[in-house]
Design a protein around this motif. Structure first.
Motif, PDB file in Angstrom:
ATOM      1  N   THR A 579       0.755  -1.285   0.127  1.00  0.00           N
ATOM      2  CA  THR A 579      -0.007   0.009   0.082  1.00  0.00           C
ATOM      3  C   THR A 579       1.035   1.237   0.080  1.00  0.00           C
ATOM      4  OG1 THR A 579      -0.364   0.068   2.229  1.00  0.00           O
ATOM      5  CG2 THR A 579      -1.835  -1.277   1.138  1.00  0.00           C
ATOM      6  N   TYR A 580       2.298   0.945   0.001  1.00  0.00           N
ATOM      7  CA  TYR A 580       2.947   2.074  -0.112  1.00  0.00           C
ATOM      8  C   TYR A 580       3.210   2.839  -1.465  1.00  0.00           C
ATOM      9  CZ  TYR A 580       4.553   1.268   4.899  1.00  0.00           C
ATOM     10  OH  TYR A 580       4.621   1.197   6.207  1.00  0.00           O
ATOM     11  N   THR A 581       3.478   3.860  -1.585  1.00  0.00           N
ATOM     12  CA  THR A 581       3.761   4.766  -2.579  1.00  0.00           C
ATOM     13  C   THR A 581       5.210   5.008  -2.768  1.00  0.00           C
ATOM     14  OG1 THR A 581       1.592   5.740  -2.775  1.00  0.00           O
ATOM     15  CG2 THR A 581       3.531   6.876  -4.181  1.00  0.00           C
ATOM     16  N   GLY A 582       5.951   4.632  -3.576  1.00  0.00           N
ATOM     17  CA  GLY A 582       7.383   4.986  -3.576  1.00  0.00           C
ATOM     18  C   GLY A 582       8.350   3.750  -3.184  1.00  0.00           C
ATOM     19  N   THR A 583       7.806   2.619  -2.701  1.00  0.00           N
ATOM     20  CA  THR A 583       8.643   1.431  -2.114  1.00  0.00           C
ATOM     21  C   THR A 583       9.677   1.379  -3.556  1.00  0.00           C
ATOM     22  OG1 THR A 583       7.183   0.550  -0.780  1.00  0.00           O
ATOM     23  CG2 THR A 583       8.907  -0.925  -1.705  1.00  0.00           C
ATOM     24  N   GLN A 584      11.051   1.154  -2.751  1.00  0.00           N
ATOM     25  CA  GLN A 584      12.193   0.857  -3.910  1.00  0.00           C
ATOM     26  C   GLN A 584      13.004  -0.317  -3.602  1.00  0.00           C
ATOM     27  OE1 GLN A 584      14.122   4.651  -3.404  1.00  0.00           O
ATOM     28  NE2 GLN A 584      13.393   5.548  -5.412  1.00  0.00           N
ATOM     29  N   VAL A 585      13.232  -1.004  -4.693  1.00  0.00           N
ATOM     30  CA  VAL A 585      13.964  -2.291  -4.432  1.00  0.00           C
ATOM     31  C   VAL A 585      15.349  -2.179  -5.445  1.00  0.00           C
ATOM     32  CG1 VAL A 585      11.923  -3.644  -4.015  1.00  0.00           C
ATOM     33  CG2 VAL A 585      12.664  -3.713  -6.209  1.00  0.00           C
ATOM     34  N   ARG A 586      16.060  -3.239  -5.030  1.00  0.00           N
ATOM     35  CA  ARG A 586      17.288  -3.404  -5.955  1.00  0.00           C
ATOM     36  C   ARG A 586      17.731  -5.030  -5.891  1.00  0.00           C
ATOM     37  NH1 ARG A 586      21.635   0.944  -4.975  1.00  0.00           N
ATOM     38  NH2 ARG A 586      21.173   0.068  -2.435  1.00  0.00           N
ATOM     39  N   VAL A 587      18.218  -5.291  -7.050  1.00  0.00           N
ATOM     40  CA  VAL A 587      18.577  -6.803  -7.187  1.00  0.00           C
ATOM     41  C   VAL A 587      19.989  -6.883  -7.435  1.00  0.00           C
ATOM     42  CG1 VAL A 587      18.211  -8.995  -8.578  1.00  0.00           C
ATOM     43  CG2 VAL A 587      16.239  -7.375  -8.094  1.00  0.00           C
ATOM     44  N   TRP A 588      20.778  -7.746  -6.987  1.00  0.00           N
ATOM     45  CA  TRP A 588      22.274  -7.924  -6.882  1.00  0.00           C
ATOM     46  C   TRP A 588      22.456  -9.400  -7.656  1.00  0.00           C
ATOM     47  CZ3 TRP A 588      25.633  -3.960  -5.032  1.00  0.00           C
ATOM     48  CH2 TRP A 588      24.966  -2.930  -4.302  1.00  0.00           C
ATOM     49  N   VAL A 589      23.496  -9.640  -8.253  1.00  0.00           N
ATOM     50  CA  VAL A 589      23.861 -10.849  -8.718  1.00  0.00           C
ATOM     51  C   VAL A 589      25.428 -10.848  -8.027  1.00  0.00           C
ATOM     52  CG1 VAL A 589      24.790 -12.209 -10.432  1.00  0.00           C
ATOM     53  CG2 VAL A 589      22.446 -10.997 -10.547  1.00  0.00           C
ATOM     54  N   ASP A 590      25.724 -11.501  -7.215  1.00  0.00           N
ATOM     55  CA  ASP A 590      26.887 -11.900  -6.199  1.00  0.00           C
ATOM     56  C   ASP A 590      27.116 -10.217  -5.733  1.00  0.00           C
ATOM     57  OD1 ASP A 590      27.109 -14.416  -7.101  1.00  0.00           O
ATOM     58  OD2 ASP A 590      28.164 -13.785  -8.919  1.00  0.00           O
ATOM     59  N   SER A 591      28.084  -9.618  -6.233  1.00  0.00           N
ATOM     60  CA  SER A 591      28.313  -8.182  -5.626  1.00  0.00           C
ATOM     61  C   SER A 591      27.993  -7.226  -6.791  1.00  0.00           C
ATOM     62  CB  SER A 591      29.773  -8.147  -5.217  1.00  0.00           C
ATOM     63  OG  SER A 591      30.617  -8.351  -6.238  1.00  0.00           O
ATOM     64  N   GLY A 616      15.774  -6.127 -18.377  1.00  0.00           N
ATOM     65  CA  GLY A 616      17.432  -5.898 -18.722  1.00  0.00           C
ATOM     66  C   GLY A 616      18.322  -6.328 -17.627  1.00  0.00           C
ATOM     67  N   LEU A 617      17.930  -7.202 -16.919  1.00  0.00           N
ATOM     68  CA  LEU A 617      19.141  -7.608 -15.833  1.00  0.00           C
ATOM     69  C   LEU A 617      20.183  -8.519 -16.977  1.00  0.00           C
ATOM     70  CD1 LEU A 617      16.261  -7.353 -14.414  1.00  0.00           C
ATOM     71  CD2 LEU A 617      17.388  -9.075 -12.600  1.00  0.00           C
ATOM     72  N   ASN A 618      21.356  -7.823 -16.641  1.00  0.00           N
ATOM     73  CA  ASN A 618      22.340  -8.769 -17.442  1.00  0.00           C
ATOM     74  C   ASN A 618      23.001  -9.809 -16.566  1.00  0.00           C
ATOM     75  OD1 ASN A 618      22.411  -7.391 -19.996  1.00  0.00           O
ATOM     76  ND2 ASN A 618      23.292  -5.538 -19.208  1.00  0.00           N
ATOM     77  N   LEU A 619      22.839 -10.960 -16.770  1.00  0.00           N
ATOM     78  CA  LEU A 619      23.117 -12.015 -15.718  1.00  0.00           C
ATOM     79  C   LEU A 619      24.511 -12.797 -16.563  1.00  0.00           C
ATOM     80  CD1 LEU A 619      19.637 -13.139 -14.510  1.00  0.00           C
ATOM     81  CD2 LEU A 619      21.122 -11.302 -13.551  1.00  0.00           C
ATOM     82  N   PRO A 620      25.205 -13.407 -15.668  1.00  0.00           N
ATOM     83  CA  PRO A 620      26.313 -14.204 -16.187  1.00  0.00           C
ATOM     84  C   PRO A 620      25.893 -15.642 -16.053  1.00  0.00           C
ATOM     85  CG  PRO A 620      26.818 -13.366 -14.062  1.00  0.00           C
ATOM     86  CD  PRO A 620      25.602 -12.707 -14.290  1.00  0.00           C
ATOM     87  N   ALA A 621      26.295 -16.364 -17.042  1.00  0.00           N
ATOM     88  CA  ALA A 621      25.949 -18.171 -16.987  1.00  0.00           C
ATOM     89  C   ALA A 621      26.696 -18.516 -15.845  1.00  0.00           C
ATOM     90  CB  ALA A 621      26.541 -18.610 -18.180  1.00  0.00           C
ATOM     91  N   GLY A 622      26.010 -19.543 -15.163  1.00  0.00           N
ATOM     92  CA  GLY A 622      26.651 -20.314 -14.268  1.00  0.00           C
ATOM     93  C   GLY A 622      25.990 -20.078 -12.891  1.00  0.00           C
ATOM     94  N   ASN A 623      26.650 -20.468 -11.716  1.00  0.00           N
ATOM     95  CA  ASN A 623      26.093 -20.502 -10.198  1.00  0.00           C
ATOM     96  C   ASN A 623      26.343 -19.315  -9.543  1.00  0.00           C
ATOM     97  OD1 ASN A 623      25.025 -23.341 -11.175  1.00  0.00           O
ATOM     98  ND2 ASN A 623      27.005 -24.098 -10.179  1.00  0.00           N
ATOM     99  N   HIS A 624      25.467 -18.728  -9.225  1.00  0.00           N
ATOM    100  CA  HIS A 624      25.560 -17.241  -8.515  1.00  0.00           C
ATOM    101  C   HIS A 624      24.495 -16.942  -7.378  1.00  0.00           C
ATOM    102  CE1 HIS A 624      27.972 -15.884 -11.898  1.00  0.00           C
ATOM    103  NE2 HIS A 624      27.208 -16.511 -12.723  1.00  0.00           N
ATOM    104  N   THR A 625      24.704 -16.090  -6.732  1.00  0.00           N
ATOM    105  CA  THR A 625      23.695 -15.757  -5.676  1.00  0.00           C
ATOM    106  C   THR A 625      22.917 -14.386  -5.972  1.00  0.00           C
ATOM    107  OG1 THR A 625      25.018 -16.846  -3.958  1.00  0.00           O
ATOM    108  CG2 THR A 625      23.566 -15.124  -3.199  1.00  0.00           C
ATOM    109  N   ILE A 626      21.590 -14.582  -6.138  1.00  0.00           N
ATOM    110  CA  ILE A 626      20.932 -13.281  -6.181  1.00  0.00           C
ATOM    111  C   ILE A 626      20.395 -12.607  -4.808  1.00  0.00           C
ATOM    112  CG2 ILE A 626      18.425 -12.481  -6.910  1.00  0.00           C
ATOM    113  CD1 ILE A 626      19.855 -13.002  -9.490  1.00  0.00           C
ATOM    114  N   LYS A 627      20.571 -11.410  -4.948  1.00  0.00           N
ATOM    115  CA  LYS A 627      20.025 -10.721  -3.395  1.00  0.00           C
ATOM    116  C   LYS A 627      18.986  -9.559  -3.962  1.00  0.00           C
ATOM    117  CE  LYS A 627      22.360  -7.468  -1.281  1.00  0.00           C
ATOM    118  NZ  LYS A 627      23.488  -6.908  -0.634  1.00  0.00           N
ATOM    119  N   VAL A 628      17.829  -9.869  -3.521  1.00  0.00           N
ATOM    120  CA  VAL A 628      16.720  -8.745  -3.403  1.00  0.00           C
ATOM    121  C   VAL A 628      16.870  -8.108  -2.133  1.00  0.00           C
ATOM    122  CG1 VAL A 628      14.084  -8.428  -3.827  1.00  0.00           C
ATOM    123  CG2 VAL A 628      15.604 -10.562  -4.927  1.00  0.00           C
TER     124      VAL A 628
END
Length: 827
Positions: A579-591, A616-628
């Motif tokens: 219900t919030y207006t302006g909630t912001q998120v970011r996604v990381w792959v590894d660091s 348009g998330l540019n992701l590298p192939a292989g095993n990684h960690t996603i952080k939300v």
């Protein structure tokens, strides 16, 4: 819902007793080619069963082959050919052998050439299996389920859905009942697999035809019983499907628990080709299943390198000459090893002789597996079983088979005092001289006790925690087989499993490790009070099934292990509510920050769920960690849907002057060019472009010749036709995406997910032999449909119910001779 904002192994080898790391290493790739497959057909209709710690895989024969083959594995990634397990004549063109172990006998169920079922028996999982019955009928693809009370049931394929029948013995099948909710879109339905988890009966079933790329797996469930109607899961949409590319025709699966004793896996075949004789050529595939409450999610299909399934934290196969120093002993006894079994031979006393492994103390929650059989009984009080939570001579638990009384006995010794013993009857005729499997699950304060997959007892206690596992014998000669323990229970094994991208990840399947490792939560306590983790992440029930992470506040984050198929651009559909207006998120792959700060619009309510596409998330192939990461504000978080993306800008057109243009890449039905127009007579669909396209405008002129029921498809994935002959009519609903369609009295918008759902409709009169210009504009979750008037849409619809976020464009007619012209797409 009212919301309150809140601001949470090195290997030890002692003569081959192993304490194993908690995660898989190396890698496997689907589809797998196993040694000594049938040269004409590969491996089809795979079935996997586990016996004494080893997995056995069985396959159909080819139409020119006789003799069922079997393979064995301890890790699901490396398979050894174990030979021909039956050479009986009925194995020629033998369909879908399934093997059930019961009380010392292996029962194989198969239907030669689809002409009814026979039962074969053996004393070994590798055979030889010999025919034990005549033809018992019941069509093809037999599956056996044994309920917790020891009752047997048989399931088989049919044109009106899956059939079920009670079994009075392993070799006798009763009369069929048709199970409602199991027929796939009016199609032939086969390959049932039934299992029970946490009191719910689940079924997976396969539909269409084995020679079709649209062969697929659906799921259903009920809470009422194995002979009662089932309710389709996922709104009747496939849970395992892929129709284009190199790995198509996925189906005829079975479901089992993997090496870590906790994570479920599905094994299935793909259609690799068709032999000159018209036989399917197939190979075997494995993918993990994740549980979000009672919601089943398949983490697949995959066809790229994936980490091997995780092993247990400790296992022992006793493949050595002596017990070794890796075990402690209580009360003595005569312990040794012979023929890959630990044994104990001390009769004449009711003392508990215990051998416990001394290399690993379990976590507070765990699953343990024991395999036991009684060689001979004493005269005092013969018993045998498993020990868990062993701390010292005064603190441990036992799960015991008492063959004389035909019961399971469980109790705890705490500070030298025994709890009240619980006795649960075993099925009539239970023979303790045969190998049996005991399974103990500890989750929080709840203990569950299984014998041969039957849940026999559940108890709640706080009196015993972590400890060691081992074997117990009293007044008997006993053999003990595979012993294992895993610090996973009730579905927690999926948390650290590498989830495939592309694919959909459940938010609650964040990594283990706790605060600062798998997640960061700014306040203590689980506000929602749901799910099985004892940590500070706030979990609540989700109206769409299972649970979601709730109360995500500024600075909080969650990590996920992922396996990315290929280097490239991906779109992420984040399913959330706020219900919030302006909630912001970011996604990381590894660091690496791969999204920047993204603002999520308010959904208008905490149970108003929407999917927001981050492109348009540019992701590298292989095993990684996603952080939300929650940058600011607050939102609830349900799933992440990753799709390979093509976000380039272009315009493509086709005026069908003499032929179809080069951008058309899939066709079903009798399409032709007539007088510079695309023509389809009766039923068909045709697609253009990339499954990675997201937002675009599609236009075409449409004319119905003898009827009007045709239009433009958008966000199309997995198109297919039906049956062995790729029949456009049988496969008319075989795709995923949306359709804007002109009918005689309306313009409609519908959603196709191998079934049809009408989303919106606007009345109007439309005539045959008249050209109508249609435009469809897709932006985010919004779809606008224009006909004639290109300014005011006939339909303006926003799909907030798990929308498709990418896909191709196309044309479709449904039992209507139709012409299309001046087709264009601007992306």
């Amino acid at each position: 819902m009212w919301k309150i904002s809140k601001k949470v192994v090195a290997s030890v080898c002692i003569l081959c007793a192993l304490a194993l790391p908690a995660t898989g290493a190396f890698a496997y790739t689907n589809p797998m080619t196993l040694p000594s497959e049938f040269t004409s057909s590969g491996i089809g209709d795979p079935f996997v069963m586990k016996y004494n710690g080893t997995f056995y895989l069985y396959s159909s024969t080819g139409q020119s082959d006789t003799g069922f083959k079997v393979w064995s594995s301890t890790d699901l990634a490396n398979w050894t050919y174990a030979g021909i397990c039956s050479t009986e004549a009925i194995t020629n063109d033998g369909y879908a052998p399934e093997v059930v172990y019961w009380n010392g006998t292996f029962y194989m169920y198969t239907s030669p050439g689809g002409r009814g079922h026979y039962v074969l028996t053996s004393t070994s999982p590798t055979g030889p299996f010999t025919v034990a019955t005549g033809n018992l009928g019941h069509s093809i693809d037999g599956d056996v389920f044994i309920d917790d009370n020891g009752s047997w049931y048989f399931y088989s394929a049919a044109g009106d859905g899956i059939h079920a029948a009670p079994m009075s013995s392993p070799t006798s099948i009763g009369s069929d009942v048709v199970l409602g909710g199991t027929q796939m879109s009016g199609q032939w339905t086969e390959g049932p697999t039934v299992f029970k988890r946490n009191g719910i009966y689940y079924m997976t079933e396969t539909g269409n035809h084995v020679l079709s790329p649209g062969y697929r797996v659906n799921a259903s469930s009920n809470t009422t019983g194995p002979l009662q109607p089932f309710t389709p899961s996922n709104s009747g949409a496939p849970i395992l499907l892929n129709t284009e590319g190199s790995n198509v025709g996925l189906g005829h699966n079975s479901v089992f628990i993997g090496p870590d004793l906790d994570t479920y896996y599905t094994v299935y075949h793909n259609l690799a080709g068709v032999s000159p004789e018209g036989w399917p050529i197939r190979h075997v595939n494995f993918d993990a299943i994740g549980w979000n409450g009672d919601k089943m999610t398949t983490y697949g299909p995959t066809n790229w390198s994936m980490p091997n399934p995780a092993p247990p934290n400790f296992e022992d196969r006793f493949q050595r000459a002596s017990v070794g120093t890796g075990y402690g002993n209580l009360n003595g006894g005569t312990w040794g090893i012979s023929n890959n079994f630990l044994y104990q031979n001390a009769k004449g006393s009711n003392a508990f002789y215990i051998n416990y492994e001394n290399t690993l103390t379990t976590a507070s929650d765990y699953t343990a597996e024991y395999n036991v059989k009684e060689v001979s009984k004493g005269t005092v009080a013969p018993k045998l079983g498993g020990v868990y939570g062993y701390v010292d001579a005064s603190n441990y638990g036992v799960a015991i088979l008492n063959g004389s009384a035909n019961r399971l006995e469980t109790t705890l010794l705490v500070n030298g005092v025994w709890d009240t013993q619980v006795n649960t009857p075993l099925p009539a005729g239970f023979d303790t001289s045969k190998l049996h499997t005991i399974r103990v699950e500890k989750s929080g304060t709840t203990y569950k006790y299984f014998v041969d997959k039957m849940l026999l007892e559940t108890k709640t206690t706080t009196r015993l925690g972590a400890g060691k596992v081992g074997y117990l014998s009293s007044d008997d000669e006993a053999n003990f087989g595979y012993l294992a323990v895993s610090n996973k229970v009730n579905g927690s094994g999926i948390f650290d499993t590498y989830k495939p991208i592309p694919g959909t990840i459940q938010a609650v399947h964040y990594n283990s490790g706790g605060e600062g490792v798998g997640y960061h939560d700014t306040t203590s306590g689980n506000t929602g009070g749901k799910y099985i983790r004892n940590d500070n992440v706030d979990i609540r029930d989700n109206p769409e099934g299972g649970e979601n992470i709730g109360w995500n506040s500024t600075g909080e984050w969650y990590k996920y292990n992922v396996s990315v198929k290929a280097n490239g651009s991906y779109n992420l559909g984040l399913r959330y509510a706020t219900t919030y207006t302006g909630t912001q998120v970011r996604v990381w792959v590894d660091s690496t920050d791969v999204t920047g700060v993204v603002t999520l619009p308010s959904t208008g309510g905490w149970d108003n769920w929407q999917t927001y596409s981050i492109k348009g998330l540019n992701l590298p192939a292989g095993n990684h960690t996603i952080k939300v990461e929650t940058v600011t504000g607050e939102f609830d978080f349900y799933t992440m849907q990753f799709k390979e993306a093509d976000n380039s800008s272009f315009t493509k057109t086709d005026n069908f002057a003499t032929t179809f243009g080069p951008d058309w890449n899939w066709s079903g039905g009798n399409w032709a060019i007539e007088s510079g127009e695309a023509s389809i007579d009766n039923v068909g669909k045709r697609t253009m472009g990339s499954t990675g396209w997201s937002d675009y405008t599609v236009e075409s002129d449409i004319k119905g010749i003898d009827a009007l029921n045709s239009g433009i498809m958008v966000r199309v994935q997995n198109p297919a036709q039906g049956g062995a002959g790729n029949d456009a009519g049988l496969g008319t609903d075989f795709y995923q995406g949306y359709l804007a369609v002109i009918g005689g009295n309306a313009v409609s918008l519908g959603k196709q997910n191998y079934n049809w759902t009408t989303l919106a409709s606007t009345a109007g009169t439309y005539n045959t032999n008249t050209w109508y210009h249609m435009k469809v504009v897709v932006s985010g979750n919004n779809i606008k449909v224009y006909v004639g008037d290109m300014t005011t849409p006939k339909i303006d619809y926003t799909d907030n119910n798990n929308p498709f976020i990418t896909g191709k464009v196309g044309m479709r007619a449904h039992y209507a001779h139709t012409h299309f012209d001046n087709f264009s797409v601007t992306h």
